[in-house]
Design a protein around this motif. Structure first.
Motif, PDB file in Angstrom:
ATOM      1  N   ARG A 114      35.183 -21.657  37.251  1.00 57.40           N
ATOM      2  CA  ARG A 114      36.074 -22.810  37.053  1.00 57.40           C
ATOM      3  C   ARG A 114      36.034 -23.289  35.596  1.00 57.40           C
ATOM      4  O   ARG A 114      36.333 -24.442  35.310  1.00 57.40           O
ATOM      5  N   PHE A 153      34.353 -31.081  45.036  1.00 60.25           N
ATOM      6  CA  PHE A 153      33.581 -31.968  44.132  1.00 60.25           C
ATOM      7  C   PHE A 153      34.187 -33.360  44.025  1.00 60.25           C
ATOM      8  O   PHE A 153      33.489 -34.301  43.695  1.00 60.25           O
ATOM      9  N   ARG A 183      29.783 -32.500  45.316  1.00 63.49           N
ATOM     10  CA  ARG A 183      29.802 -32.048  43.913  1.00 63.49           C
ATOM     11  C   ARG A 183      28.498 -31.340  43.576  1.00 63.49           C
ATOM     12  O   ARG A 183      28.493 -30.282  42.940  1.00 63.49           O
ATOM     13  N   CYS A 222      28.461 -27.894  44.978  1.00 65.38           N
ATOM     14  CA  CYS A 222      29.242 -26.971  44.151  1.00 65.38           C
ATOM     15  C   CYS A 222      28.438 -26.549  42.915  1.00 65.38           C
ATOM     16  O   CYS A 222      28.376 -25.369  42.575  1.00 65.38           O
ATOM     17  N   CYS A 223      27.799 -27.525  42.241  1.00 64.93           N
ATOM     18  CA  CYS A 223      26.965 -27.195  41.074  1.00 64.93           C
ATOM     19  C   CYS A 223      25.813 -26.277  41.474  1.00 64.93           C
ATOM     20  O   CYS A 223      25.432 -25.378  40.722  1.00 64.93           O
ATOM     21  N   ARG A 240      27.520 -22.783  42.110  1.00 61.49           N
ATOM     22  CA  ARG A 240      28.175 -22.156  40.954  1.00 61.49           C
ATOM     23  C   ARG A 240      27.309 -22.119  39.700  1.00 61.49           C
ATOM     24  O   ARG A 240      27.580 -21.342  38.789  1.00 61.49           O
ATOM     25  N   LYS A 241      26.286 -23.013  39.620  1.00 57.58           N
ATOM     26  CA  LYS A 241      25.474 -23.050  38.394  1.00 57.58           C
ATOM     27  C   LYS A 241      23.988 -22.783  38.646  1.00 57.58           C
ATOM     28  O   LYS A 241      23.392 -21.921  38.000  1.00 57.58           O
ATOM     29  N   CYS A 282      32.894 -27.476  33.596  1.00 52.39           N
ATOM     30  CA  CYS A 282      33.991 -26.829  34.311  1.00 52.39           C
ATOM     31  C   CYS A 282      35.287 -27.620  34.100  1.00 52.39           C
ATOM     32  O   CYS A 282      35.262 -28.845  33.932  1.00 52.39           O
ATOM     33  N   PRO A 321      37.817 -28.622  36.130  1.00 56.86           N
ATOM     34  CA  PRO A 321      38.196 -29.760  36.969  1.00 56.86           C
ATOM     35  C   PRO A 321      37.241 -30.943  36.862  1.00 56.86           C
ATOM     36  O   PRO A 321      37.531 -32.019  37.389  1.00 56.86           O
ATOM     37  N   CYS A 322      36.112 -30.760  36.192  1.00 58.24           N
ATOM     38  CA  CYS A 322      35.076 -31.801  36.137  1.00 58.24           C
ATOM     39  C   CYS A 322      34.864 -32.339  34.728  1.00 58.24           C
ATOM     40  O   CYS A 322      33.863 -32.992  34.445  1.00 58.24           O
ATOM     41  N   TRP A 329      32.424 -35.625  35.344  1.00 66.48           N
ATOM     42  CA  TRP A 329      32.422 -36.192  36.700  1.00 66.48           C
ATOM     43  C   TRP A 329      32.779 -37.689  36.628  1.00 66.48           C
ATOM     44  O   TRP A 329      32.128 -38.529  37.229  1.00 66.48           O
TER      45      TRP A 329
HETATM   46  S1  SF4 Z   1      30.933 -28.848  37.245  1.00 69.65           S
HETATM   47 FE1  SF4 Z   1      31.570 -26.812  38.015  1.00 69.65          FE
HETATM   48  S2  SF4 Z   1      29.965 -26.269  39.401  1.00 69.65           S
HETATM   49 FE2  SF4 Z   1      29.781 -28.488  39.111  1.00 69.65          FE
HETATM   50  S3  SF4 Z   1      31.096 -29.457  40.688  1.00 69.65           S
HETATM   51 FE3  SF4 Z   1      32.422 -29.118  38.939  1.00 69.65          FE
HETATM   52  S4  SF4 Z   1      33.394 -27.113  39.338  1.00 69.65           S
HETATM   53 FE4  SF4 Z   1      31.573 -27.243  40.639  1.00 69.65          FE
END
Ligand code: SF4
Length: 228
Positions: free
Chosen positions: A55, A97, A104, A107-108, A111-112, A190, A192-193, A208
């Motif tokens: 992302r 998220f 959220r 997801c982190c 993905r991380k 990312c 979207p964040c 965020w």
């Molecule tokens: S920063 Fe990346 S990994 Fe974390 S919630 Fe947003 S899209 Fe997901």
């Protein structure tokens, strides 16, 4: 010894003490491209990894690609586990998220954190671009410290650098950097964040941003999270 020399000494110390077992986790943010440039120019043998969460903004891929073509550094890119991403999306959707802090963080984690754990497995130390003046409880950070999250040593070679030092280095050395920094994105994660910030806002206000003011603006990569 000036700040740059101190950073070079610390990076060489990390490479010598943890030969073949030290990793630099690079996000291609401003501090991290400074470290990339130092590693490249000084020929310091520290393995470089980066996380592709799936992302990321296009600008991050663009700077990643510039570095791949420009330097001899071998940058390993780690991806999230496909099954874990599919299961997460099946349960909570692609934009989970925005639904809650808990989602959220899930997801982190997928993905991380999990890819970073895979990248650091077998490593005894890692290098970050964290700076001491960055706000919040990180002010108690040390140049070399025990990382409680991953159970290994953590080197912070830019601990003494100011934001101005970082940009002076980037400009005077013509270092490729993420174009989003020129669009009021001091902190880039990312797509979207992450959003641009306004004049006077905290540098991490664009991460965020929809979460409550007292929410912790971190993804879990570093202990001592920052409160917004
Ligand atoms: S920063 Fe990346 S990994 Fe974390 S919630 Fe947003 S899209 Fe997901």
């Amino acid at each position: 010894m000036d700040k740059l020399e101190q950073s070079i000494v610390l990076l060489k110390q990390a490479a010598a003490e943890y030969s073949g077992e030290v990793v630099f986790a690079c996000s291609f943010g401003a501090e991290d491209v400074v470290l990339l440039d130092i590693l490249d120019k000084q020929n310091i043998d520290i393995r470089v990894i980066s996380l592709d969460t799936g992302r990321l903004p296009q600008e991050t891929y663009d700077v990643m690609e510039k570095w791949r073509k420009k330097s001899d550094l071998n940058i390993d890119i780690y991806f999230p586990d496909a099954d874990a991403v599919e299961a997460m999306i099946k349960q909570d959707g692609v934009n989970l998220f925005y639904d809650s802090v808990e989602k959220r963080k899930t997801c982190c984690e997928v993905r991380k954190i999990q890819p970073l754990k895979r990248a650091l497995s077998g490593a005894k130390a890692w290098v970050t671009g964290l700076r001491g003046e960055q706000a919040g409880s990180r002010v108690d950070m040390q140049a070399v410290e025990d990382d409680k999250t991953f159970g290994i040593k953590k080197f912070n070679p830019l601990i003494m650098w100011t934001e101005q030092d970082v940009w002076d280095y980037i400009k005077s050395n013509d270092v490729p950097y993420n174009a989003l920094h020129d669009k009021f994105y001091p902190s880039i994660g990312c797509a979207p964040c992450t959003r641009a910030i306004s004049v006077g806002e905290d540098p991490r206000a664009g991460r965020w941003w929809w979460e409550q003011d007292d929410a912790v603006a971190e993804c879990g990569l570093h202990a001592n999270p920052i409160k917004k």
